[in-house]
Motif scaffolding. Structure first.
Motif, PDB file in Angstrom:
ATOM      1  N   LYS A   1       8.399  -0.816   7.621  1.00 43.84           N
ATOM      2  CA  LYS A   1       8.319  -2.256   7.377  1.00 43.84           C
ATOM      3  C   LYS A   1       7.520  -2.898   8.506  1.00 43.84           C
ATOM      4  N   ILE A   2       7.105  -4.141   8.281  1.00 40.80           N
ATOM      5  CA  ILE A   2       6.258  -4.844   9.240  1.00 40.80           C
ATOM      6  C   ILE A   2       7.054  -5.971   9.881  1.00 40.80           C
TER       7      ILE A   2
ATOM      8  N   GLU B   1       7.763  -2.998   2.051  1.00 36.99           N
ATOM      9  CA  GLU B   1       6.729  -2.544   1.114  1.00 36.99           C
ATOM     10  C   GLU B   1       6.750  -3.343  -0.185  1.00 36.99           C
ATOM     11  N   GLU B   2       7.936  -3.620  -0.712  1.00 36.40           N
ATOM     12  CA  GLU B   2       8.031  -4.365  -1.971  1.00 36.40           C
ATOM     13  C   GLU B   2       7.466  -5.782  -1.815  1.00 36.40           C
TER      14      GLU B   2
ATOM     15  N   GLU C   1      -3.219   0.103  -2.297  1.00 40.42           N
ATOM     16  CA  GLU C   1      -3.516  -0.988  -1.363  1.00 40.42           C
ATOM     17  C   GLU C   1      -2.288  -1.329  -0.518  1.00 40.42           C
ATOM     18  N   THR C   2      -1.130  -1.357  -1.161  1.00 43.25           N
ATOM     19  CA  THR C   2       0.112  -1.674  -0.463  1.00 43.25           C
ATOM     20  C   THR C   2       0.403  -0.639   0.621  1.00 43.25           C
ATOM     21  N   LYS C   3       0.272   0.629   0.269  1.00 45.35           N
ATOM     22  CA  LYS C   3       0.550   1.698   1.232  1.00 45.35           C
ATOM     23  C   LYS C   3      -0.441   1.671   2.394  1.00 45.35           C
TER      24      LYS C   3
ATOM     25  N   ALA D   1      -0.291  -1.596   9.505  1.00 47.12           N
ATOM     26  CA  ALA D   1       0.517  -2.529  10.288  1.00 47.12           C
ATOM     27  C   ALA D   1       1.747  -1.912  10.939  1.00 47.12           C
ATOM     28  N   ASP D   2       2.327  -0.911  10.304  1.00 47.17           N
ATOM     29  CA  ASP D   2       3.609  -0.357  10.739  1.00 47.17           C
ATOM     30  C   ASP D   2       3.425   0.607  11.911  1.00 47.17           C
TER      31      ASP D   2
END
Length: 109
Positions: free
Chosen positions: A97-98, A61-62, A82-84, A90-91
């Motif tokens: 994590k991806i 995520e970071e 947007e990040t979430k 994707a996850d």
């Protein structure tokens, strides 16, 4: 390896410009505009490794927050929202994590 060795620098600029406004990021449109969708599986994996800044084998995520900077230094940071949303899209295995396969599947959507 830099992203501009995988993708056309003009396409990178066009994609970053399209999502300059905070809150406007859409991964599907971004991957289309930047030209990643049309790349081979090997090239998509190379892009994944550029974005995996800590070389852990995953984009956490970071790292996702700074994903646009992985395409060009002047890319903006993604918002928390947007990040979430990007991570959630994707996850697929729910580990937070991806992985490379998840990233490739997301690009191909």
């Amino acid at each position: 390896m830099a992203m501009n060795s995988i993708l056309n620098p003009d396409d990178i600029k066009k994609a970053l410009d399209a999502f300059k406004a905070v809150g406007s990021f859409d991964h599907k449109s971004f991957f289309e505009i930047v030209g990643l969708k049309a790349k081979s599986a090997d090239e998509v994996k190379k892009a994944f490794h550029v974005l995996d800044a800590d070389n852990s084998g995953f984009i956490e995520e970071e790292e996702l927050k700074f994903v646009l900077k992985g395409f060009a230094a002047d890319g903006r940071d993604l918002t928390d929202k947007e990040t979430k949303a990007f991570l959630q899209a994707a996850d697929k295995d729910g580990d937070g994590k991806i992985g490379a396969e998840e990233f490739t599947a997301l690009v191909r959507e």
